[in-house]
Scaffold this motif. Sequence first.
Motif, PDB file in Angstrom:
ATOM      1  N   CYS A   1       0.651  -1.050   0.022  1.00 32.53           N
ATOM      2  CA  CYS A   1      -0.172  -0.087   0.417  1.00 32.53           C
ATOM      3  C   CYS A   1       0.890   1.659   0.162  1.00 32.53           C
ATOM      4  CB  CYS A   1      -1.499  -0.090   1.226  1.00 32.53           C
ATOM      5  SG  CYS A   1      -2.021   1.283   1.615  1.00 32.53           S
ATOM      6  N   GLY A   2       0.827   2.208  -0.814  1.00 33.72           N
ATOM      7  CA  GLY A   2       1.553   3.224  -1.305  1.00 33.72           C
ATOM      8  C   GLY A   2       1.231   4.709  -0.227  1.00 33.72           C
ATOM      9  N   PHE A   3       1.425   5.083  -0.046  1.00 31.46           N
ATOM     10  CA  PHE A   3       1.102   6.771   0.921  1.00 31.46           C
ATOM     11  C   PHE A   3       0.924   7.158   0.093  1.00 31.46           C
ATOM     12  CE2 PHE A   3       0.159   5.848   5.589  1.00 31.46           C
ATOM     13  CZ  PHE A   3      -0.429   4.368   5.286  1.00 31.46           C
ATOM     14  N   LEU A   4       0.380   8.059  -0.292  1.00 29.57           N
ATOM     15  CA  LEU A   4       1.021   9.110  -1.453  1.00 29.57           C
ATOM     16  C   LEU A   4       0.487  10.789  -0.781  1.00 29.57           C
ATOM     17  CD1 LEU A   4       2.270   7.419  -3.308  1.00 29.57           C
ATOM     18  CD2 LEU A   4       0.634   8.359  -4.958  1.00 29.57           C
ATOM     19  N   GLY A   5       1.169  11.803  -0.744  1.00 30.78           N
ATOM     20  CA  GLY A   5       0.700  13.150  -0.668  1.00 30.78           C
ATOM     21  C   GLY A   5       1.669  13.689  -0.774  1.00 30.78           C
ATOM     22  N   PRO A   6       1.452  15.491  -0.540  1.00 26.97           N
ATOM     23  CA  PRO A   6       2.256  16.302  -0.051  1.00 26.97           C
ATOM     24  C   PRO A   6       3.268  16.685   1.021  1.00 26.97           C
ATOM     25  CG  PRO A   6       0.333  17.637  -0.946  1.00 26.97           C
ATOM     26  CD  PRO A   6      -0.008  15.766  -0.256  1.00 26.97           C
ATOM     27  N   ASN A   7       4.470  16.992   0.932  1.00 27.37           N
ATOM     28  CA  ASN A   7       4.841  17.233   2.136  1.00 27.37           C
ATOM     29  C   ASN A   7       4.158  17.906   2.875  1.00 27.37           C
ATOM     30  OD1 ASN A   7       7.459  19.023  -0.213  1.00 27.37           O
ATOM     31  ND2 ASN A   7       7.929  16.412   0.718  1.00 27.37           N
TER      32      ASN A   7
ATOM     33  N   GLU B   1       7.022   4.533  -8.834  1.00 32.17           N
ATOM     34  CA  GLU B   1       6.944   3.741  -7.724  1.00 32.17           C
ATOM     35  C   GLU B   1       5.219   3.615  -7.148  1.00 32.17           C
ATOM     36  OE1 GLU B   1       9.558   4.861  -5.089  1.00 32.17           O
ATOM     37  OE2 GLU B   1      11.290   4.018  -6.064  1.00 32.17           O
ATOM     38  N   ALA B   2       5.077   4.661  -7.058  1.00 32.52           N
ATOM     39  CA  ALA B   2       3.401   4.192  -6.541  1.00 32.52           C
ATOM     40  C   ALA B   2       2.936   3.500  -7.376  1.00 32.52           C
ATOM     41  CB  ALA B   2       2.781   5.673  -6.702  1.00 32.52           C
ATOM     42  N   GLU B   3       2.909   3.652  -9.232  1.00 32.31           N
ATOM     43  CA  GLU B   3       1.844   2.718  -9.972  1.00 32.31           C
ATOM     44  C   GLU B   3       2.254   1.206  -9.064  1.00 32.31           C
ATOM     45  OE1 GLU B   3       0.268   3.398 -12.373  1.00 32.31           O
ATOM     46  OE2 GLU B   3       0.576   5.477 -13.354  1.00 32.31           O
ATOM     47  N   ARG B   4       3.246   1.495  -8.942  1.00 35.80           N
ATOM     48  CA  ARG B   4       3.401  -0.847  -8.826  1.00 35.80           C
ATOM     49  C   ARG B   4       2.992  -0.826  -7.055  1.00 35.80           C
ATOM     50  NH1 ARG B   4       9.570  -2.328  -9.896  1.00 35.80           N
ATOM     51  NH2 ARG B   4       8.423  -4.496  -9.945  1.00 35.80           N
ATOM     52  N   CYS B   5       2.138   0.378  -6.932  1.00 36.92           N
ATOM     53  CA  CYS B   5       1.487  -0.337  -5.361  1.00 36.92           C
ATOM     54  C   CYS B   5       0.012  -1.386  -5.694  1.00 36.92           C
ATOM     55  CB  CYS B   5       1.665   0.667  -4.405  1.00 36.92           C
ATOM     56  SG  CYS B   5       3.325   1.252  -4.595  1.00 36.92           S
TER      57      CYS B   5
ATOM     58  N   LEU C   1      -8.621   6.087  -1.275  1.00 44.37           N
ATOM     59  CA  LEU C   1      -7.327   4.654  -0.847  1.00 44.37           C
ATOM     60  C   LEU C   1      -8.264   3.320  -1.661  1.00 44.37           C
ATOM     61  CD1 LEU C   1      -5.565   2.464   0.286  1.00 44.37           C
ATOM     62  CD2 LEU C   1      -8.115   2.423   2.235  1.00 44.37           C
ATOM     63  N   ASP C   2      -7.749   3.466  -3.422  1.00 41.65           N
ATOM     64  CA  ASP C   2      -8.051   2.543  -4.145  1.00 41.65           C
ATOM     65  C   ASP C   2      -6.553   1.916  -4.877  1.00 41.65           C
ATOM     66  OD1 ASP C   2      -9.486   1.116  -5.652  1.00 41.65           O
ATOM     67  OD2 ASP C   2     -11.310   2.749  -5.468  1.00 41.65           O
ATOM     68  N   ALA C   3      -6.614   0.908  -5.785  1.00 38.63           N
ATOM     69  CA  ALA C   3      -6.514   0.498  -7.420  1.00 38.63           C
ATOM     70  C   ALA C   3      -6.062   1.437  -7.986  1.00 38.63           C
ATOM     71  CB  ALA C   3      -6.190  -0.889  -7.533  1.00 38.63           C
ATOM     72  N   PRO C   4      -4.214   1.452  -7.936  1.00 34.44           N
ATOM     73  CA  PRO C   4      -3.867   2.997  -9.126  1.00 34.44           C
ATOM     74  C   PRO C   4      -5.243   3.155 -10.604  1.00 34.44           C
ATOM     75  CG  PRO C   4      -2.677   1.600  -8.441  1.00 34.44           C
ATOM     76  CD  PRO C   4      -3.290   0.940  -7.889  1.00 34.44           C
ATOM     77  N   ASP C   5      -5.430   2.092 -10.654  1.00 34.16           N
ATOM     78  CA  ASP C   5      -6.523   1.906 -12.155  1.00 34.16           C
ATOM     79  C   ASP C   5      -7.607   2.710 -11.491  1.00 34.16           C
ATOM     80  OD1 ASP C   5      -4.887   1.411 -13.790  1.00 34.16           O
ATOM     81  OD2 ASP C   5      -5.044  -0.671 -13.892  1.00 34.16           O
ATOM     82  N   GLN C   6      -8.328   2.271 -10.801  1.00 35.06           N
ATOM     83  CA  GLN C   6      -9.609   2.892 -10.809  1.00 35.06           C
ATOM     84  C   GLN C   6      -9.640   4.252  -9.691  1.00 35.06           C
ATOM     85  OE1 GLN C   6      -8.946  -0.476  -9.831  1.00 35.06           O
ATOM     86  NE2 GLN C   6     -10.807  -0.464 -10.688  1.00 35.06           N
ATOM     87  N   LEU C   7      -8.842   5.118  -9.170  1.00 36.25           N
ATOM     88  CA  LEU C   7      -8.366   5.829  -9.177  1.00 36.25           C
ATOM     89  C   LEU C   7      -7.505   7.050  -9.902  1.00 36.25           C
ATOM     90  CD1 LEU C   7      -5.284   5.777  -5.637  1.00 36.25           C
ATOM     91  CD2 LEU C   7      -7.973   6.882  -5.992  1.00 36.25           C
ATOM     92  N   LYS C   8      -7.599   6.847 -11.012  1.00 34.81           N
ATOM     93  CA  LYS C   8      -7.808   7.377 -12.277  1.00 34.81           C
ATOM     94  C   LYS C   8      -9.002   7.297 -12.914  1.00 34.81           C
ATOM     95  CE  LYS C   8      -3.056   5.399 -13.110  1.00 34.81           C
ATOM     96  NZ  LYS C   8      -2.333   4.578 -14.365  1.00 34.81           N
ATOM     97  N   GLN C   9      -9.399   6.403 -12.652  1.00 34.96           N
ATOM     98  CA  GLN C   9     -11.292   6.530 -13.597  1.00 34.96           C
ATOM     99  C   GLN C   9     -11.876   7.583 -12.431  1.00 34.96           C
ATOM    100  OE1 GLN C   9     -12.261   2.389 -14.005  1.00 34.96           O
ATOM    101  NE2 GLN C   9     -10.911   2.498 -15.524  1.00 34.96           N
ATOM    102  N   GLN C  10     -11.458   7.441 -11.212  1.00 32.82           N
ATOM    103  CA  GLN C  10     -12.616   8.180 -10.034  1.00 32.82           C
ATOM    104  C   GLN C  10     -12.379   9.713 -10.250  1.00 32.82           C
ATOM    105  OE1 GLN C  10     -11.825   6.798  -6.579  1.00 32.82           O
ATOM    106  NE2 GLN C  10     -12.410   8.207  -5.093  1.00 32.82           N
ATOM    107  N   PHE C  11     -10.738   9.985 -10.792  1.00 29.19           N
ATOM    108  CA  PHE C  11     -10.534  11.291 -10.155  1.00 29.19           C
ATOM    109  C   PHE C  11     -10.091  12.095 -11.433  1.00 29.19           C
ATOM    110  CE2 PHE C  11      -9.829  10.088  -5.587  1.00 29.19           C
ATOM    111  CZ  PHE C  11     -10.221  11.331  -5.446  1.00 29.19           C
ATOM    112  N   ILE C  12     -10.144  11.468 -12.341  1.00 26.24           N
ATOM    113  CA  ILE C  12      -9.720  12.186 -14.330  1.00 26.24           C
ATOM    114  C   ILE C  12     -10.495  11.695 -14.783  1.00 26.24           C
ATOM    115  CG2 ILE C  12      -8.489  12.925 -15.827  1.00 26.24           C
ATOM    116  CD1 ILE C  12      -7.130  12.999 -12.792  1.00 26.24           C
ATOM    117  N   ALA C  13     -12.012  12.987 -14.173  1.00 27.66           N
ATOM    118  CA  ALA C  13     -12.879  13.406 -15.591  1.00 27.66           C
ATOM    119  C   ALA C  13     -12.459  14.106 -16.538  1.00 27.66           C
ATOM    120  CB  ALA C  13     -14.482  13.938 -14.627  1.00 27.66           C
TER     121      ALA C  13
END
Lengths: 369, 307, 306
Positions: free
Chosen positions: C33-39, C197-201, C215-227
């Motif tokens: 599980c990758g934790f992503l976010g700004p500093n 690296e995030a893509e590989r999580c 919190l989701d798989a990378p592909d789902q996130l892309k669908q969910q957020f990029i309209a």
Amino acid sequence: MDRILAVLKKEFLQIRRDRMTLGIVLMIPLIQLLLFGYAIQTEVKHIPTTVFDQSLSAQSRDMLEAFTASGYFDVTMTADSYDVVTHNIDSGQAKVGIIFPPDFAHNLKRGTSAQVQVIVDASDSLLANQAIATANSIGLIKSQQILVQKMPSRQLPYDIRVRPWYNPDGITAYFMVPAILGIVVTMTMVILTSVAIVRERERGTLEQLLVTPIKPLELMIGKILPYIAMGYIQITVALLVGVLVFHVPIRGSLLQLYLLTLFFITASLGLGLMISNIAKNQMQAFQMSFFVMLPSILLSGFMFPRAAMPRFIYYLSDIIPLTYYLDIIRGIILKGIGFEYLIGQVTALLVFSIFFLVISTLKFKKKIV
Amino acid sequence: MIRVSKVSKRFKVVSAVQKADLHVQKGDIMGLLGPDGAGKTTLLRMICGLITPDEGEILLMGKPLEQLDKYRDELGYMPQRFSLYGDLTVMENIFFFGSMYRLDRSVIKQRADEILDITNLIPFKNRLADQLSGGMKQKLSLTCALITRPSLLILDEPTYGVDPESRKEFWKILYDLNRSGMTLLITTPYMDEAELCTKVAFISEGKIRLVSSPADLKKSFSYPVMQINLKTRRPINLHDLPGILDVSYMGSKVHVIVRDREQGHTEIQNYLLRNRIADATIQEVLPTMEDIFVGLAEGGAERWNMP
Amino acid sequence: MEYAISTRELTRRFGDFTAVDSLTMDIIPGEICGFLGPNGAGKSTAIRMLCGILAPSSGMATVLGYDLLRETEKIKPKIAYMSQKFSLYDDLSVIQNLDFYAGIYSISARHRRKRMQEMLELAQLTGREKDLVANLSSGYKQRLALAAAIIADPELVFLDEPTSGVSPTSRRQFFEIIKTLAEKGTTVIVTTHFMDEAERCDRIAFINQGKLMALDAPDQLKQQFIAGCMVELTPPDPINYLDQLSSLPYVKETSLHGSQIHVLLAHEEYMSQLARDCGHTPEPIEPSLEDVFIHIARLRKEGGVS
């Protein structure tokens, strides 16, 4: 147990690799002892003295001889006026001025009191006290000699016999060397351990350790043990210097000395560790160590007798581990006494050790904030 | 701006930099790339005069390094790790830094306002440096390095540990500075940043292997790069196929460096068929800087048909 | 199913500042599980709490089935943590560092040699056993730090920005090791700023200003957020071209990716218009995680603190 061993091993490796610290630990007792053992002389001898002899008689020469024969006064310059005496003392070239008036021999022969003026630079009180006391007793002795000759029995009415035990020759080194030994050990132990925890905190390695199953007490013990060995190495070096260079006699049991020293080393290490757990960085740790060390040195009875301290300070010196160790080490080395006389001191050190370790362990939470 | 000729530096037994030649021209954004321990930081420090080279010559703005003291304020340096005072505020740090160059307080104040405006740090003037976020700390370091208005700016991994959004803002600032005439020499582990440099120099084992623009580097890469686009994520293992030099996984995309275009394409296609992966497409693409970096680090410069 | 980590409203405040704000999430055993976010988003704070070295201000969590607050010491033998700082002893050698942690984790003398050998191989440090850590390059240090942390074969591994400041080659080697760990069933939590690296999580937790955004798989996130429709442009001076593009009415977002610009269009049909307006042919692409990252990071910034 595995974990204590792991910490222990790691600390040893780090100490071994840190040649600089290792060198310092070994050199400190050597240098400090040689330096202070010679330098610290509470007995002041060979005081530079200037003489203005207006009498220039056999009597004045006889008196002056008594002064120099005492070993306390070295006539380094003669003066031919009061002004010169004043100049010599003002400039610091002489600490004592002895002035014989012109009628010195004449008064002595007539049986009236013959005056000798002794001027002492009292800005250094230790030196002044010594000079005054010696000058007074020389005066008394010389007077006695004359009086005795006039007594019918040719004997003095009183006879006080003083017998200085333990250090009959009054050799300062005997008194100082064991004390310096105590100071050197406590100083290095406190400073070394005071950075032990805080250094890991600064380097970031502590954060890693916190995530492991290690328990605070295990870490504390693992950190302390290697330094106990260091402490003993120091003591041995210091004792060797004491015996070989200053010829300090060890009257008591060496074994007991080593055994009882353990309590002192642990107390010192505990103190350092406590500092390390309180301090936020290495700098603070150093400052706290010095803050603690200075009163230890001054109030423990190392330089000034505790008996002469004001009541408050006297009680304050009760909470200094070094106070008790000085009793122990001077007791064993100079008095040749054993454990049975030192139970109180040993108990005190034991209490200190436990107190410091408990505080350290409590203070060391397994959290970073 | 910078001319490094046959410069070497050894640390005890380790040879950090060996006979390096590097030429940075006015207006360049030169990226210095290379594996860990390749000698990037050592080279940068030598150029800044922090380390004396064992041999060779370094000219800055045409003048030898020994005279550096006279034109210190022409050179800005931003070190690898945050090296400002955490217990001073943003402005206090800037004042301290500026006064090291004997700048007037009023001059520092005026310039700081200008630079802080560019770096968006104006609202944080009175904040303690320790309380800034990673990206803001980097910008503060940059502000300090810029306070003398240098014509040459050297940055050692300025975006270390900074999030993507902040990195982009940072690069925007660098581009603005470059447009105003500043020459930049920079190291970075981020290959998308390498792509933004006008030139890159690749260093490994202390030697400069090649210097080129990113576009030329891509064109002259000797081996074709195949990209597999996967519709659904699934594990694929191409490493053991014949003729495959390198594989990098990027989630739904896989980049494969192959020895031969035709053979590689067939091998991949057969692999996909064997593993019943039907929804994948294969296309030849230009190598990314990452492909190039890995190629250089592992294979050396012979993978290029450089003129 | 029992989760590897399960948090409920986990919160940590530093004074007025809320570093982690009501974090509620479940981590599946064996996933990366990758934790992503700004500093400063609170990723490290969250990890430190889950490791038991930072006390939460409120909320609760279970880690490997143990209560985080009451059974911290039971958790510790089973987890590993590697911080950004590579917490190694610089003045010890590679093998001495490993030996130290083997001792701290009470690995018996019988298994120790074998385990240390395995770790050396895993970290590709064979042959450098006697080197002082101070003399290692950052890529080696990073792999050694990981090896030291996981010497007791933990069930759960926390990696806090393990790949900052190392070269692309070292990063790839490192992620291969993480993959190997996960294949053996270890759960891995990793923070990173590298999108490849995030893509590989397996799954991504997006954290921003202390809050879990997704919190989701990378592909789902892309669908969910990029309209909308994502296209790529390759103009000559991309950085300075961004503002100009952003001002076009049908452009929803722009972002820079190396020398390319990603443009999010409101709809596919604007492609030809974009081609006319800027004189370059846009190419439709799959959005990358970086697009998602920038989108979420901007969402918070524009929306302010809600």
